[in-house]
Write an enzyme that holds these catalytic residues in place. Structure first.
Site, mmCIF file in Angstrom:
data_model
loop_
_atom_site.group_PDB
_atom_site.id
_atom_site.type_symbol
_atom_site.label_atom_id
_atom_site.label_comp_id
_atom_site.label_asym_id
_atom_site.label_seq_id
_atom_site.Cartn_x
_atom_site.Cartn_y
_atom_site.Cartn_z
ATOM 1 N N TYR A 88 -4.214 0.801 3.483
ATOM 2 C CA TYR A 88 -5.063 -0.346 3.162
ATOM 3 C C TYR A 88 -5.681 -0.946 4.432
ATOM 4 O O TYR A 88 -6.632 -1.708 4.360
ATOM 5 C CB TYR A 88 -4.224 -1.443 2.493
ATOM 6 C CG TYR A 88 -4.007 -1.301 1.004
ATOM 7 C CD1 TYR A 88 -4.262 -0.114 0.326
ATOM 8 C CD2 TYR A 88 -3.527 -2.390 0.267
ATOM 9 C CE1 TYR A 88 -4.027 -0.009 -1.046
ATOM 10 C CE2 TYR A 88 -3.306 -2.303 -1.100
ATOM 11 C CZ TYR A 88 -3.553 -1.111 -1.754
ATOM 12 O OH TYR A 88 -3.329 -1.027 -3.104
ATOM 13 N N GLY A 89 -5.091 -0.634 5.560
ATOM 14 C CA GLY A 89 -5.440 -1.327 6.808
ATOM 15 C C GLY A 89 -6.875 -1.194 7.272
ATOM 16 O O GLY A 89 -7.346 -1.985 8.084
ATOM 17 N N SER A 110 0.824 -1.213 0.000
ATOM 18 C CA SER A 110 0.000 0.000 0.000
ATOM 19 C C SER A 110 0.860 1.265 0.000
ATOM 20 O O SER A 110 0.375 2.341 -0.321
ATOM 21 C CB SER A 110 -0.895 0.005 1.239
ATOM 22 O OG SER A 110 -0.093 -0.090 2.397
ATOM 23 N N CYS A 140 2.090 -6.342 10.079
ATOM 24 C CA CYS A 140 1.911 -5.116 9.303
ATOM 25 C C CYS A 140 3.307 -4.636 8.911
ATOM 26 O O CYS A 140 4.241 -4.726 9.714
ATOM 27 C CB CYS A 140 1.188 -4.071 10.147
ATOM 28 S SG CYS A 140 1.224 -2.420 9.439
ATOM 29 N N CYS A 194 2.280 -6.514 1.401
ATOM 30 C CA CYS A 194 1.294 -5.915 2.307
ATOM 31 C C CYS A 194 0.488 -7.011 3.010
ATOM 32 O O CYS A 194 -0.099 -7.879 2.354
ATOM 33 C CB CYS A 194 0.360 -5.028 1.484
ATOM 34 S SG CYS A 194 -0.942 -4.272 2.439
ATOM 35 N N ASN A 195 0.443 -6.936 4.331
ATOM 36 C CA ASN A 195 -0.288 -7.961 5.083
ATOM 37 C C ASN A 195 -1.787 -7.877 4.818
ATOM 38 O O ASN A 195 -2.459 -8.900 4.694
ATOM 39 C CB ASN A 195 -0.030 -7.802 6.580
ATOM 40 C CG ASN A 195 1.439 -7.909 6.906
ATOM 41 O OD1 ASN A 195 2.216 -7.018 6.579
ATOM 42 N ND2 ASN A 195 1.831 -9.007 7.510
ATOM 43 N N HIS A 205 4.677 -1.900 8.742
ATOM 44 C CA HIS A 205 5.308 -0.779 9.448
ATOM 45 C C HIS A 205 5.943 -1.169 10.773
ATOM 46 O O HIS A 205 6.747 -0.430 11.318
ATOM 47 C CB HIS A 205 4.271 0.314 9.725
ATOM 48 C CG HIS A 205 3.897 1.067 8.495
ATOM 49 N ND1 HIS A 205 3.463 2.356 8.497
ATOM 50 C CD2 HIS A 205 3.914 0.686 7.203
ATOM 51 C CE1 HIS A 205 3.216 2.743 7.260
ATOM 52 N NE2 HIS A 205 3.474 1.736 6.463
HETATM 53 N N1 DGL Z 1 0.919 -2.279 4.314
HETATM 54 C C1 DGL Z 1 -0.129 -2.390 5.304
HETATM 55 C C2 DGL Z 1 -0.104 -3.790 5.905
HETATM 56 O O1 DGL Z 1 0.920 -4.438 5.925
HETATM 57 C C3 DGL Z 1 0.052 -1.392 6.421
HETATM 58 C C4 DGL Z 1 -0.172 0.035 6.053
HETATM 59 C C5 DGL Z 1 -1.590 0.302 5.574
HETATM 60 O O2 DGL Z 1 -2.544 0.313 6.389
HETATM 61 O O3 DGL Z 1 -1.734 0.458 4.371
HETATM 62 O O4 DGL Z 1 -1.109 -4.254 6.380
#
Ligand code: DGL
Length: 268
Positions: free
Chosen positions: A35-36, A4, A182, A66-67, A184
């Site tokens: 995306y979360g 994301s 996630c 991305c998770n 981050h």
């Molecule tokens: N990349 C998203 C994840 O790993 C985290 C950041 C977002 O909320 O987009 O879930």
């Protein structure tokens, strides 16, 4: 590789080490970040759009860094790949993390830190449960789920307090292994490790390791040329913002960044 935003660069960082002889193209869908909090339907649609774009750029392996996207779209992306003749394999981050967590936990108590979309999908519960059964020993599915902000940078007192609030229920639940579900969270891993204690194992997707190499070897798609290859970037939002934040996540220089537009981002 896609995510994301810039968080997935922590996964790319590991892939660059694991597969130095491959070219990488990373797409950050920064225009539609985060995306979360998105619905499963949106995540599936966005992931399919990105996949088409990366296929058009001749990707031979797709890594969903991305998770949230992994939790919602992996099955659909695999279906899509089966319908092509390219033999592109799709790797997500949930299965490898879950396997490592199930193998690592001694007391069968695993914590999960992830965004709302990922927790709600139940993807980690299913994957940890499946690996735990397969190994027929320790580890029950993750039970301590916490939603956490994905905007908690730069580091300041507020971040420390947020991480502390997250660590408290994990400690109370006596987990010995915590999945950082996630992209981050690797950035706050040292802080979290300090609060949870040195015996706790933190499992992040970047460390899922070895998967890309195995897939390429299996498909006989590895690059035989032993030279160090290039990596480059696409993003749907502001290019300079991606460069500034991205280099902190990647800890490598970010040079070429191309702005791209995806169909539903344009419509929105
Ligand atoms: N990349 C998203 C994840 O790993 C985290 C950041 C977002 O909320 O987009 O879930």
């Amino acid at each position: 590789v896609f995510d994301s935003g810039v968080g997935g660069l922590t996964v790319l960082q590991e892939l660059l080490v694991e597969l130095p002889h491959e070219d990488f193209i990373y797409l950050g869908d920064t225009a539609r970040f985060p995306y979360g909090e998105r619905s499963a339907g949106e995540l599936e649609r966005f992931s399919l759009e990105i996949t088409e774009l990366l296929l058009a750029r001749r990707a031979k392996l797709l890594v969903v860094a991305c998770n949230a996207a992994s939790s919602a779209a992996l099955d659909r992306l695999r279906e899509r790949m089966l319908s092509t003749t390219l033999g592109v394999e799709v790797l997500g981050v949930i299965e490898p993390e879950s396997r490592i967590a199930a193998e690592r936990s001694r007391n069968r108590r695993i914590g999960l830190l992830a965004t709302t979309a990922t927790v709600a999908s139940g993807a980690y519960d299913r994957a940890v449960g499946a690996y735990a059964r397969r190994h027929a020993r320790r580890a029950s599915p993750a039970r301590t789920s916490r939603r956490s902000s994905s905007r908690a940078f730069p580091f300041d007192h507020r971040v420390v307090e947020t991480v502390r609030a997250t660590a408290t229920p994990l400690r109370e639940a006596d987990v010995d292994t915590v999945i950082l579900g996630c992209t981050h969270y690797p950035l706050v891993a040292p802080m979290l490790q300090r609060m949870l204690g040195p015996e706790s194992a933190l499992i992040s997707s970047g460390r899922a390791g070895g998967l890309g190499r195995r897939s390429l070897t299996r498909a006989e798609l590895g690059n035989p040329d032993e030279s160090e290859r290039a990596y480059r970037f696409l993003c749907t939002g502001d290019v300079e913002a991606f460069r500034a934040l991205g280099s902190r996540f990647l800890q490598l220089p970010i040079e070429e960044i191309e702005h791209v537009e995806l169909p539903s981002a344009v419509a929105a």
